[in-house]
Design a protein around this motif. Structure first.
Motif, PDB file in Angstrom:
ATOM      1  N   PHE A  27      65.658 -19.840  61.646  1.00  0.00           N
ATOM      2  CA  PHE A  27      64.946 -20.957  61.040  1.00  0.00           C
ATOM      3  C   PHE A  27      64.724 -22.044  62.091  1.00  0.00           C
ATOM      4  O   PHE A  27      65.671 -22.666  62.575  1.00  0.00           O
ATOM      5  N   ILE A  28      63.454 -22.234  62.439  1.00  0.00           N
ATOM      6  CA  ILE A  28      63.100 -23.223  63.464  1.00  0.00           C
ATOM      7  C   ILE A  28      62.246 -24.305  62.821  1.00  0.00           C
ATOM      8  O   ILE A  28      61.133 -24.046  62.367  1.00  0.00           O
ATOM      9  N   TRP A  29      62.786 -25.486  62.782  1.00  0.00           N
ATOM     10  CA  TRP A  29      62.073 -26.639  62.227  1.00  0.00           C
ATOM     11  C   TRP A  29      61.902 -27.665  63.345  1.00  0.00           C
ATOM     12  O   TRP A  29      62.864 -28.283  63.800  1.00  0.00           O
ATOM     13  N   ASP A  30      60.674 -27.799  63.775  1.00  0.00           N
ATOM     14  CA  ASP A  30      60.341 -28.803  64.786  1.00  0.00           C
ATOM     15  C   ASP A  30      60.246 -30.156  64.078  1.00  0.00           C
ATOM     16  O   ASP A  30      59.192 -30.535  63.558  1.00  0.00           O
ATOM     17  N   LYS A  31      61.367 -30.867  64.016  1.00  0.00           N
ATOM     18  CA  LYS A  31      61.418 -32.102  63.234  1.00  0.00           C
ATOM     19  C   LYS A  31      60.527 -33.206  63.809  1.00  0.00           C
ATOM     20  O   LYS A  31      60.048 -34.075  63.073  1.00  0.00           O
ATOM     21  N   CYS A  37      58.283 -22.614  61.877  1.00  0.00           N
ATOM     22  CA  CYS A  37      57.837 -21.383  62.507  1.00  0.00           C
ATOM     23  C   CYS A  37      57.888 -20.239  61.493  1.00  0.00           C
ATOM     24  O   CYS A  37      58.946 -19.962  60.907  1.00  0.00           O
ATOM     25  N   ILE A  38      56.742 -19.583  61.269  1.00  0.00           N
ATOM     26  CA  ILE A  38      56.695 -18.464  60.316  1.00  0.00           C
ATOM     27  C   ILE A  38      55.957 -17.270  60.934  1.00  0.00           C
ATOM     28  O   ILE A  38      55.397 -17.348  62.021  1.00  0.00           O
ATOM     29  N   HIS A  39      55.937 -16.193  60.170  1.00  0.00           N
ATOM     30  CA  HIS A  39      55.440 -14.912  60.676  1.00  0.00           C
ATOM     31  C   HIS A  39      54.891 -14.118  59.493  1.00  0.00           C
ATOM     32  O   HIS A  39      55.452 -14.149  58.405  1.00  0.00           O
ATOM     33  N   LYS A  40      53.780 -13.414  59.682  1.00  0.00           N
ATOM     34  CA  LYS A  40      53.238 -12.551  58.629  1.00  0.00           C
ATOM     35  C   LYS A  40      53.750 -11.129  58.815  1.00  0.00           C
ATOM     36  O   LYS A  40      53.649 -10.563  59.900  1.00  0.00           O
ATOM     37  N   ARG A  41      54.283 -10.558  57.740  1.00  0.00           N
ATOM     38  CA  ARG A  41      54.809  -9.192  57.792  1.00  0.00           C
ATOM     39  C   ARG A  41      53.657  -8.197  57.613  1.00  0.00           C
ATOM     40  O   ARG A  41      53.076  -8.108  56.534  1.00  0.00           O
ATOM     41  N   LEU A  59      69.914  -5.946  50.871  1.00  0.00           N
ATOM     42  CA  LEU A  59      69.720  -6.770  52.054  1.00  0.00           C
ATOM     43  C   LEU A  59      70.793  -7.848  52.112  1.00  0.00           C
ATOM     44  O   LEU A  59      70.968  -8.603  51.148  1.00  0.00           O
ATOM     45  N   PHE A  60      71.503  -7.899  53.215  1.00  0.00           N
ATOM     46  CA  PHE A  60      72.480  -8.951  53.456  1.00  0.00           C
ATOM     47  C   PHE A  60      71.812  -9.940  54.416  1.00  0.00           C
ATOM     48  O   PHE A  60      71.588  -9.618  55.584  1.00  0.00           O
ATOM     49  N   ILE A  61      71.494 -11.112  53.907  1.00  0.00           N
ATOM     50  CA  ILE A  61      70.625 -12.028  54.644  1.00  0.00           C
ATOM     51  C   ILE A  61      71.358 -13.316  54.994  1.00  0.00           C
ATOM     52  O   ILE A  61      72.027 -13.910  54.140  1.00  0.00           O
ATOM     53  N   GLN A  62      71.221 -13.720  56.246  1.00  0.00           N
ATOM     54  CA  GLN A  62      71.755 -15.000  56.701  1.00  0.00           C
ATOM     55  C   GLN A  62      70.639 -15.781  57.390  1.00  0.00           C
ATOM     56  O   GLN A  62      69.795 -15.206  58.081  1.00  0.00           O
ATOM     57  N   PHE A  63      70.637 -17.086  57.180  1.00  0.00           N
ATOM     58  CA  PHE A  63      69.660 -17.967  57.813  1.00  0.00           C
ATOM     59  C   PHE A  63      70.393 -18.833  58.834  1.00  0.00           C
ATOM     60  O   PHE A  63      71.407 -19.456  58.510  1.00  0.00           O
ATOM     61  N   LEU A  64      69.857 -18.873  60.041  1.00  0.00           N
ATOM     62  CA  LEU A  64      70.505 -19.620  61.116  1.00  0.00           C
ATOM     63  C   LEU A  64      69.629 -20.771  61.573  1.00  0.00           C
ATOM     64  O   LEU A  64      68.429 -20.600  61.830  1.00  0.00           O
ATOM     65  N   ASN A  65      70.242 -21.919  61.643  1.00  0.00           N
ATOM     66  CA  ASN A  65      69.535 -23.099  62.133  1.00  0.00           C
ATOM     67  C   ASN A  65      69.426 -22.994  63.645  1.00  0.00           C
ATOM     68  O   ASN A  65      70.431 -22.842  64.337  1.00  0.00           O
ATOM     69  N   CYS A  66      68.197 -23.059  64.162  1.00  0.00           N
ATOM     70  CA  CYS A  66      67.993 -22.835  65.594  1.00  0.00           C
ATOM     71  C   CYS A  66      67.060 -23.889  66.183  1.00  0.00           C
ATOM     72  O   CYS A  66      66.289 -24.527  65.474  1.00  0.00           O
ATOM     73  N   ARG A  67      67.141 -24.037  67.510  1.00  0.00           N
ATOM     74  CA  ARG A  67      66.224 -24.957  68.186  1.00  0.00           C
ATOM     75  C   ARG A  67      65.777 -24.343  69.514  1.00  0.00           C
ATOM     76  O   ARG A  67      66.504 -23.599  70.163  1.00  0.00           O
ATOM     77  N   ILE A  68      64.549 -24.667  69.865  1.00  0.00           N
ATOM     78  CA  ILE A  68      63.957 -24.136  71.089  1.00  0.00           C
ATOM     79  C   ILE A  68      64.332 -25.020  72.267  1.00  0.00           C
ATOM     80  O   ILE A  68      64.294 -26.244  72.178  1.00  0.00           O
ATOM     81  N   ILE A  69      64.700 -24.382  73.364  1.00  0.00           N
ATOM     82  CA  ILE A  69      64.946 -25.124  74.604  1.00  0.00           C
ATOM     83  C   ILE A  69      63.587 -25.610  75.133  1.00  0.00           C
ATOM     84  O   ILE A  69      62.633 -24.840  75.223  1.00  0.00           O
ATOM     85  N   ILE A 105      53.476 -24.098  61.342  1.00  0.00           N
ATOM     86  CA  ILE A 105      52.646 -24.750  60.323  1.00  0.00           C
ATOM     87  C   ILE A 105      53.257 -26.093  59.939  1.00  0.00           C
ATOM     88  O   ILE A 105      54.489 -26.264  59.985  1.00  0.00           O
ATOM     89  N   PRO A 106      52.431 -27.063  59.548  1.00  0.00           N
ATOM     90  CA  PRO A 106      52.970 -28.333  59.044  1.00  0.00           C
ATOM     91  C   PRO A 106      53.798 -28.090  57.776  1.00  0.00           C
ATOM     92  O   PRO A 106      53.472 -27.209  56.973  1.00  0.00           O
ATOM     93  N   HIS A 107      54.850 -28.850  57.628  1.00  0.00           N
ATOM     94  CA  HIS A 107      55.736 -28.686  56.476  1.00  0.00           C
ATOM     95  C   HIS A 107      54.988 -28.726  55.153  1.00  0.00           C
ATOM     96  O   HIS A 107      55.256 -27.946  54.238  1.00  0.00           O
ATOM     97  N   GLU A 108      53.997 -29.613  55.024  1.00  0.00           N
ATOM     98  CA  GLU A 108      53.284 -29.763  53.748  1.00  0.00           C
ATOM     99  C   GLU A 108      52.416 -28.546  53.410  1.00  0.00           C
ATOM    100  O   GLU A 108      51.994 -28.369  52.257  1.00  0.00           O
ATOM    101  N   LYS A 109      52.160 -27.682  54.406  1.00  0.00           N
ATOM    102  CA  LYS A 109      51.330 -26.497  54.167  1.00  0.00           C
ATOM    103  C   LYS A 109      52.139 -25.297  53.677  1.00  0.00           C
ATOM    104  O   LYS A 109      51.577 -24.260  53.317  1.00  0.00           O
TER     105      LYS A 109
END
Length: 352
Positions: free
Chosen positions: A235-239, A245-249, A303-313, A328-332
């Motif tokens: 989970f990448i949130w550019d605050k 950051c998202i992805h189409k399957r 499915l055993f799912i975990q969400f990790l808070n991450c940040r880009i260097i 994408i913008p948060h509001e979208k």
């Protein structure tokens, strides 16, 4: 009074009042039949009403983006149904004159996603074609009533059942007949705790007379093993810019066409250090912590799912490690269709 008359009279007095039964518009009936595949009636109603409000005719559906269609289907599951329905609409509008809709069973089942049951249901309900609509309810009702011990999962079962059903099927109201069988199987002739005392045809029912209600239908299914999969979502949130950051399957896997986050998948449960190492190797980003966990069960998969808070260097180029993703913008975010684990996470984080 014969079988079909008893069934239809019972239906007229006891049928379930459902929104798609208020019309013979084949598009509306087809939408309902697609939704009812593997989904309970009670859950389907709201989705059906919302869907036809958004896409009131086949032209509107055909010209919609896949993202819009899947968004209205979000939460209903089995998303291939939505993609096939959308494909059917596009094929029809592209190749046929305005207002055309295939009117026969043989025409309908030529389209991907429309199987024998759906084709028969639409053809009989909307166009009065005399053809049995054989789903689980119908197999149960007729195997019990007639006394058919043939395995309903076998290759020739459909033809055997059709042969007997056509002898007792109402030829004037085939659509009503098929819907009556659906309701009888759903409300009285149920797999367990059948309510035979209320059945309109119990006096001539083979199983009722012979005490074999729960011996039928014969159904031999080879159970597939449940596969365990371990998902680690990045989970990448550019605050600073308020972007996600998202992805189409798009691969041939679960949730095709939906959106999710960058993903690390493993065949086994990983330790925190192993997860962090894999995230760094693949994306060159730093993980701070696990912020959400969920177990999500699908048909034959857990499915055993975990969400990790991450940040880009900052000095890492996004294009190099995130060429298959976009921000994408948060509001979208409300415009994109996500699988249920993602929507639950977003609600947990108060992002939707």
């Amino acid at each position: 009074m014969n079988f079909s008359k008893k069934i239809i009279n019972w239906y007229k007095n006891n049928h379930r009042k459902l929104p798609w039964r208020e019309t013979r518009n084949p598009y509306y009936v087809l939408v309902s039949e697609f939704m009812l595949q593997k989904t309970k009636v009670s859950k389907t109603i709201k989705y059906y009403l919302d869907f036809i409000k958004k896409f009131p005719d086949i032209e509107k559906l055909a010209h919609a983006e896949e993202k819009e269609v899947l968004k209205k289907w979000e939460g209903l599951g089995y998303y291939a149904r939505a993609r096939y329905l959308h494909l059917f609409a596009k094929q029809l509008v592209k190749k046929k004159p305005s207002g055309f809709f295939p009117k026969t069973y043989k025409e309908l089942i030529k389209y991907k996603g429309i199987g024998p049951y759906t084709g028969a249901a639409v053809a009989s309900i909307c166009f009065d074609e005399v053809i049995p609509a054989l789903d689980g309810n119908a197999y149960r009702v007729f195997s019990r009533y007639i006394g058919i011990y043939h395995n309903i999962t076998s290759f020739g079962a459909k033809n055997i059942f059709r042969f007997f059903i056509l002898k007792i099927m109402d030829h004037n109201d085939p659509g009503i007949f098929n819907q009556a069988i659906m309701d009888l199987g759903s409300t009285l002739c149920t797999p367990r705790k059948a309510k035979c005392i209320y059945c309109p045809v119990k006096s001539s029912c083979f199983s009722f007379k012979n005490g074999t209600i729960y011996d039928l239908p014969v159904k031999n299914i080879i159970k597939k093993p449940v596969v365990h999969r371990f998902f680690y979502y990045v989970f990448i949130w550019d605050k600073k810019n308020n972007h996600l950051c998202i992805h189409k399957r798009n691969n041939k896997d679960i949730w095709k066409g939906l959106y999710d986050f960058p993903l690390i998948e493993s065949e086994k449960n990983l330790s925190i250090s192993e997860i962090i190492d894999k995230i760094w190797t693949k994306f060159r980003i730093i993980s701070d912590s696990i912020i959400y966990q969920i177990i999500h069960k699908l048909t034959h998969q857990t499915l055993f799912i975990q969400f990790l808070n991450c940040r880009i260097i900052q000095n890492i180029q996004k294009e190099k490690y995130f060429d298959n993703f976009f921000f994408i913008p948060h509001e979208k975010i409300v415009e994109y269709p996500f699988p249920r684990p993602i929507t639950l996470f977003l609600k947990h984080e108060k992002m939707i």
